[in-house]
Structure formats: structure tokens, C-alpha cells
Design a protein around this motif. Structure first.
Motif, PDB file in Angstrom:
ATOM      1  N   PRO A 119       0.793  -1.235   0.000  1.00 52.07           N
ATOM      2  CA  PRO A 119       0.000   0.000   0.000  1.00 52.07           C
ATOM      3  C   PRO A 119       0.826   1.287   0.000  1.00 52.07           C
ATOM      4  O   PRO A 119       0.315   2.337  -0.400  1.00 52.07           O
ATOM      5  N   ALA A 120       2.080   1.235   0.412  1.00 51.23           N
ATOM      6  CA  ALA A 120       2.911   2.444   0.447  1.00 51.23           C
ATOM      7  C   ALA A 120       3.491   2.789  -0.924  1.00 51.23           C
ATOM      8  O   ALA A 120       4.014   3.885  -1.104  1.00 51.23           O
ATOM      9  N   LEU A 121       3.392   1.877  -1.874  1.00 48.13           N
ATOM     10  CA  LEU A 121       3.956   2.120  -3.209  1.00 48.13           C
ATOM     11  C   LEU A 121       2.944   2.798  -4.110  1.00 48.13           C
ATOM     12  O   LEU A 121       1.756   2.486  -4.073  1.00 48.13           O
ATOM     13  N   GLU A 122       3.441   3.721  -4.930  1.00 46.85           N
ATOM     14  CA  GLU A 122       2.599   4.442  -5.889  1.00 46.85           C
ATOM     15  C   GLU A 122       3.147   4.229  -7.288  1.00 46.85           C
ATOM     16  O   GLU A 122       4.359   4.261  -7.500  1.00 46.85           O
ATOM     17  N   SER A 123       2.245   4.045  -8.255  1.00 47.84           N
ATOM     18  CA  SER A 123       2.710   3.884  -9.631  1.00 47.84           C
ATOM     19  C   SER A 123       2.541   5.167 -10.439  1.00 47.84           C
ATOM     20  O   SER A 123       3.283   5.397 -11.380  1.00 47.84           O
ATOM     21  N   GLY A 124       1.574   5.995 -10.073  1.00 54.73           N
ATOM     22  CA  GLY A 124       1.347   7.222 -10.841  1.00 54.73           C
ATOM     23  C   GLY A 124       1.053   6.881 -12.287  1.00 54.73           C
ATOM     24  O   GLY A 124       0.227   6.016 -12.580  1.00 54.73           O
TER      25      GLY A 124
END
Length: 113
Positions: free
Chosen positions: A76-81
Motif C-alpha cells: 500500500p505504500a507504493l505508488e505507480s502514478g
């Protein structure tokens, strides 16, 4: 002086010391992780394959860790944008480093290799 060392010394505080601490954490995670200079930034490789790199957001000027095979990681802390391959972990240089989150993410990432 190595290019990677120069990179950390040129950074304004608190980003410089934050990324140096992250460097030590990442390098200590597994003995097969090495640091190299690629694309004008420090890259960390696992068994000579790109694992992650450091970046600084242009707008916020805050550091992040870009995980090269992030599309295969579920945290959940990762973002792909708008990225199709890389996911990032934003780091607040004014807060404590999220060690548990880093450990979870790097355990997953190393399993990919």
C-alpha cells in the motif's frame, strides 16, 4: 571521490542525510546488493540486476525510492502514478525512516530475482 558519494554531498539537507541513511539500510539488507552510478543517480542492484534507485521529486523536492520492477510488487505504500513499470516509495526526510515498510518491500523485490 566516487560519483555516488558526490551525489549525496551535493544534496541539500535534510535530503542528503536521509538518502545516506537509506543507502546504508539498503546496502545492509542483503550482501548481494551493490550500488552503482546509472542515469545520473545512485542505483542499487541485486545480483547485477537493477533493483531500485533514488530520486527527488521536482515539485516537492522530497526524496523517493524508485523500484524498477514495482509493477510486480503489492504494497500500500507504493505508488505507480503514470508509470507502467516502476513504483515509488515516497520518503519524508523530516520523519523517521519506515524500516518495517522498507523491509516488507525489499523482501518482496528480492524474491522477484
Amino acid at each position: 571521490m566516487k560519483e555516488t558519494d558526490q551525489f549525496y554531498l551535493k544534496l541539500a539537507e535534510p535530503n542528503g542525510s536521509c538518502l545516506q541513511a537509506l543507502r546504508e539500510i539498503i546496502m545492509g539488507f542483503d550482501p548481494q546488493i551493490s550500488e552503482v552510478w546509472k542515469y545520473q543517480t545512485p542505483f542499487f542492484c541485486y545480483q547485477q540486476k537493477n533493483l531500485c534507485y533514488f530520486g527527488i521529486h521536482r515539485k516537492t523536492q522530497q526524496p523517493y525510492i524508485g523500484l524498477v520492477e514495482g509493477r510486480y510488487l503489492d504494497h500500500p505504500a507504493l505508488e505507480s502514478g503514470h508509470r507502467s513499470r516502476i513504483k515509488i516509495l515516497n520518503i519524508d526526510p523530516h520523519a523517521d525512516i519506515p524500516l518495517e515498510t522498507l523491509n516488507d518491500i525489499f523482501r518482496q523485490a528480492i524474491l522477484l530475482y
